[in-house]
Design a protein around this motif. Sequence first.
Motif, PDB file in Angstrom:
ATOM      1  N   PHE A 123      77.078 -11.586  76.861  1.00  0.00           N
ATOM      2  CA  PHE A 123      76.281 -10.425  76.810  1.00  0.00           C
ATOM      3  C   PHE A 123      75.784 -10.271  75.098  1.00  0.00           C
ATOM      4  O   PHE A 123      74.860  -9.707  74.989  1.00  0.00           O
ATOM      5  CB  PHE A 123      77.416  -9.269  77.202  1.00  0.00           C
ATOM      6  CG  PHE A 123      77.886  -9.360  78.720  1.00  0.00           C
ATOM      7  CD1 PHE A 123      76.836  -8.968  79.729  1.00  0.00           C
ATOM      8  CD2 PHE A 123      79.018  -9.697  78.812  1.00  0.00           C
ATOM      9  CE1 PHE A 123      77.450  -9.011  81.066  1.00  0.00           C
ATOM     10  CE2 PHE A 123      79.199 -10.079  80.240  1.00  0.00           C
ATOM     11  CZ  PHE A 123      78.684  -9.501  81.427  1.00  0.00           C
ATOM     12  N   LEU A 124      76.489 -10.509  74.411  1.00  0.00           N
ATOM     13  CA  LEU A 124      76.204 -10.411  72.948  1.00  0.00           C
ATOM     14  C   LEU A 124      74.943 -11.344  72.631  1.00  0.00           C
ATOM     15  O   LEU A 124      74.356 -11.023  71.727  1.00  0.00           O
ATOM     16  CB  LEU A 124      77.499 -10.486  72.027  1.00  0.00           C
ATOM     17  CG  LEU A 124      78.590  -9.979  72.283  1.00  0.00           C
ATOM     18  CD1 LEU A 124      79.667 -10.200  71.173  1.00  0.00           C
ATOM     19  CD2 LEU A 124      78.336  -8.302  71.960  1.00  0.00           C
ATOM     20  N   GLY A 125      74.993 -12.402  73.226  1.00  0.00           N
ATOM     21  CA  GLY A 125      73.814 -13.183  73.289  1.00  0.00           C
ATOM     22  C   GLY A 125      72.517 -12.574  73.392  1.00  0.00           C
ATOM     23  O   GLY A 125      71.392 -13.084  72.932  1.00  0.00           O
ATOM     24  N   LYS A 126      72.496 -11.690  74.380  1.00  0.00           N
ATOM     25  CA  LYS A 126      71.134 -11.071  74.710  1.00  0.00           C
ATOM     26  C   LYS A 126      70.527 -10.190  73.487  1.00  0.00           C
ATOM     27  O   LYS A 126      69.375 -10.233  73.249  1.00  0.00           O
ATOM     28  CB  LYS A 126      71.517  -9.916  75.698  1.00  0.00           C
ATOM     29  CG  LYS A 126      71.745 -10.668  77.135  1.00  0.00           C
ATOM     30  CD  LYS A 126      71.943  -9.345  78.219  1.00  0.00           C
ATOM     31  CE  LYS A 126      72.151 -10.196  79.417  1.00  0.00           C
ATOM     32  NZ  LYS A 126      72.685  -8.985  80.707  1.00  0.00           N
ATOM     33  N   ALA A 127      71.527  -9.638  72.685  1.00  0.00           N
ATOM     34  CA  ALA A 127      71.166  -9.139  71.458  1.00  0.00           C
ATOM     35  C   ALA A 127      70.403 -10.251  70.521  1.00  0.00           C
ATOM     36  O   ALA A 127      69.386 -10.238  69.600  1.00  0.00           O
ATOM     37  CB  ALA A 127      72.273  -8.470  70.467  1.00  0.00           C
ATOM     38  N   THR A 128      71.310 -11.518  70.247  1.00  0.00           N
ATOM     39  CA  THR A 128      70.372 -12.371  69.575  1.00  0.00           C
ATOM     40  C   THR A 128      69.189 -12.810  70.310  1.00  0.00           C
ATOM     41  O   THR A 128      68.181 -13.250  69.205  1.00  0.00           O
ATOM     42  CB  THR A 128      71.299 -13.631  69.683  1.00  0.00           C
ATOM     43  OG1 THR A 128      72.714 -13.269  69.309  1.00  0.00           O
ATOM     44  CG2 THR A 128      70.921 -14.979  68.852  1.00  0.00           C
ATOM     45  N   ASP A 129      68.856 -12.898  71.531  1.00  0.00           N
ATOM     46  CA  ASP A 129      67.442 -13.164  72.111  1.00  0.00           C
ATOM     47  C   ASP A 129      66.463 -12.131  71.496  1.00  0.00           C
ATOM     48  O   ASP A 129      65.426 -12.478  71.234  1.00  0.00           O
ATOM     49  CB  ASP A 129      67.703 -13.281  73.443  1.00  0.00           C
ATOM     50  CG  ASP A 129      68.488 -14.377  73.825  1.00  0.00           C
ATOM     51  OD1 ASP A 129      68.572 -15.273  73.444  1.00  0.00           O
ATOM     52  OD2 ASP A 129      68.975 -14.314  75.272  1.00  0.00           O
ATOM     53  N   ARG A 130      66.920 -10.947  71.613  1.00  0.00           N
ATOM     54  CA  ARG A 130      65.872  -9.778  71.105  1.00  0.00           C
ATOM     55  C   ARG A 130      65.711 -10.064  69.501  1.00  0.00           C
ATOM     56  O   ARG A 130      64.506  -9.786  69.197  1.00  0.00           O
ATOM     57  CB  ARG A 130      66.831  -8.368  71.451  1.00  0.00           C
ATOM     58  CG  ARG A 130      66.559  -8.209  72.804  1.00  0.00           C
ATOM     59  CD  ARG A 130      66.972  -6.808  73.128  1.00  0.00           C
ATOM     60  NE  ARG A 130      68.191  -6.229  72.703  1.00  0.00           N
ATOM     61  CZ  ARG A 130      69.334  -6.341  73.427  1.00  0.00           C
ATOM     62  NH1 ARG A 130      69.551  -6.602  74.682  1.00  0.00           N
ATOM     63  NH2 ARG A 130      70.580  -5.943  72.742  1.00  0.00           N
ATOM     64  N   ALA A 131      66.520 -10.376  69.014  1.00  0.00           N
ATOM     65  CA  ALA A 131      66.376 -10.531  67.449  1.00  0.00           C
ATOM     66  C   ALA A 131      65.411 -11.771  67.176  1.00  0.00           C
ATOM     67  O   ALA A 131      64.683 -11.584  66.220  1.00  0.00           O
ATOM     68  CB  ALA A 131      67.615 -10.556  66.659  1.00  0.00           C
ATOM     69  N   VAL A 132      65.738 -12.655  67.903  1.00  0.00           N
ATOM     70  CA  VAL A 132      64.959 -13.981  67.743  1.00  0.00           C
ATOM     71  C   VAL A 132      63.221 -13.714  68.071  1.00  0.00           C
ATOM     72  O   VAL A 132      62.384 -14.080  67.408  1.00  0.00           O
ATOM     73  CB  VAL A 132      65.408 -15.170  68.537  1.00  0.00           C
ATOM     74  CG1 VAL A 132      64.507 -16.318  68.552  1.00  0.00           C
ATOM     75  CG2 VAL A 132      66.790 -15.369  68.043  1.00  0.00           C
ATOM     76  N   GLU A 133      63.087 -12.952  69.181  1.00  0.00           N
ATOM     77  CA  GLU A 133      61.753 -12.449  69.481  1.00  0.00           C
ATOM     78  C   GLU A 133      61.213 -11.599  68.704  1.00  0.00           C
ATOM     79  O   GLU A 133      59.899 -11.892  68.461  1.00  0.00           O
ATOM     80  CB  GLU A 133      61.755 -11.961  70.973  1.00  0.00           C
ATOM     81  CG  GLU A 133      62.309 -12.715  71.942  1.00  0.00           C
ATOM     82  CD  GLU A 133      62.412 -11.936  73.463  1.00  0.00           C
ATOM     83  OE1 GLU A 133      62.169 -10.857  73.392  1.00  0.00           O
ATOM     84  OE2 GLU A 133      62.759 -12.662  74.340  1.00  0.00           O
ATOM     85  N   SER A 134      61.627 -10.728  67.815  1.00  0.00           N
ATOM     86  CA  SER A 134      61.139  -9.966  66.929  1.00  0.00           C
ATOM     87  C   SER A 134      61.193 -10.581  65.471  1.00  0.00           C
ATOM     88  O   SER A 134      61.015  -9.907  64.444  1.00  0.00           O
ATOM     89  CB  SER A 134      61.829  -8.569  66.771  1.00  0.00           C
ATOM     90  OG  SER A 134      63.247  -8.745  66.741  1.00  0.00           O
ATOM     91  N   LEU A 135      61.621 -11.634  65.477  1.00  0.00           N
ATOM     92  CA  LEU A 135      61.813 -12.399  64.004  1.00  0.00           C
ATOM     93  C   LEU A 135      62.769 -11.451  63.090  1.00  0.00           C
ATOM     94  O   LEU A 135      62.274 -11.515  62.137  1.00  0.00           O
ATOM     95  CB  LEU A 135      60.480 -12.709  63.317  1.00  0.00           C
ATOM     96  CG  LEU A 135      59.772 -13.649  64.245  1.00  0.00           C
ATOM     97  CD1 LEU A 135      58.433 -13.887  63.524  1.00  0.00           C
ATOM     98  CD2 LEU A 135      60.313 -15.152  64.556  1.00  0.00           C
ATOM     99  N   ASN A 136      63.631 -11.081  63.605  1.00  0.00           N
ATOM    100  CA  ASN A 136      64.494  -9.856  62.834  1.00  0.00           C
ATOM    101  C   ASN A 136      65.803 -11.048  62.255  1.00  0.00           C
ATOM    102  O   ASN A 136      66.780 -11.056  63.167  1.00  0.00           O
ATOM    103  CB  ASN A 136      64.950  -8.848  63.623  1.00  0.00           C
ATOM    104  CG  ASN A 136      65.860  -7.867  62.991  1.00  0.00           C
ATOM    105  OD1 ASN A 136      66.255  -8.017  61.638  1.00  0.00           O
ATOM    106  ND2 ASN A 136      66.149  -6.643  63.471  1.00  0.00           N
TER     107      ASN A 136
END
Length: 275
Positions: A123-136
């Motif tokens: 579930f925490l990996g979803k936050a990683t996906d969002r951060a990668v998509e926004s280059l954060n």
Amino acid sequence: METLSIWQSLIIALWVAAIMSRSFLGGATLTLRFSPLMTGLVVGVVMGDIAGAMVITAAIQLIYMGVFSPGGTMPSEPSIAAAIAVSVALLGDLTPEAAIAVAVPVGLLGSYLYQFRFFINTFLGKATDRAVESLNHSGISRSVVLYPTIASFLLFVPLVFIALYWGAPVIADVITTLEGTVFLHILEVVGGGLAAIGIATTIYVIGRRDYMVFFLLAYFISVIFKDLNITMVTYAILGTLVAAIFVLSRNNTATKSSAADSTSAGEFDDDDDDF
């Protein structure tokens, strides 16, 4: 029955959570996770009996010799097993063999807890996906390092604390009441057998056929010198000297072989020049 205080249980639980969350840098986390010795030392310091804790932990270490993980879960978690088993053994004044019998099932349960940690990380990996998509970049760091660490502490600290504060005294009391019975004797025999299996596993993992002579040498030296009460420091020095002699002899053999090959190659080159 004597019990652990709240602070003692909390300190040990925080130590276990720090190991299981892999919050230590480098290879320290994996080393501490695979080896119960440091966890046993921490338990001994917290409970004020370092000598007794290390005797028990040394026996527990035997069953986990040669245990490693390529990065996933293991059949047993040595650090959790040591935290509970050493605490129980010190509370109940148990033998190291009985402590091993306690450590094995606790370690098995700890492996399921570690698997549940992986489930939470999905579930925490979803936050990683969002951060990668926004280059954060800061978001990636938080989702990869900070959030899983916090989740691991929230998972391991309460459960290990409960197991120590309420569970350890109960287990110690039950085993103490079984003292002198056939059941406790069975536990001690099984515990001693598990230690032997751990040693055999280590020999199987690192015991190359051409090195087996050193295992036999160590065994017979320990048997011959048993009545002399020689300390482990002396054995360590003897082992270092034997290893140094072996390495030097191999280096000399390799040097002579290289020199012989060079000579042969030189002679072959001279023959080629004659043609």
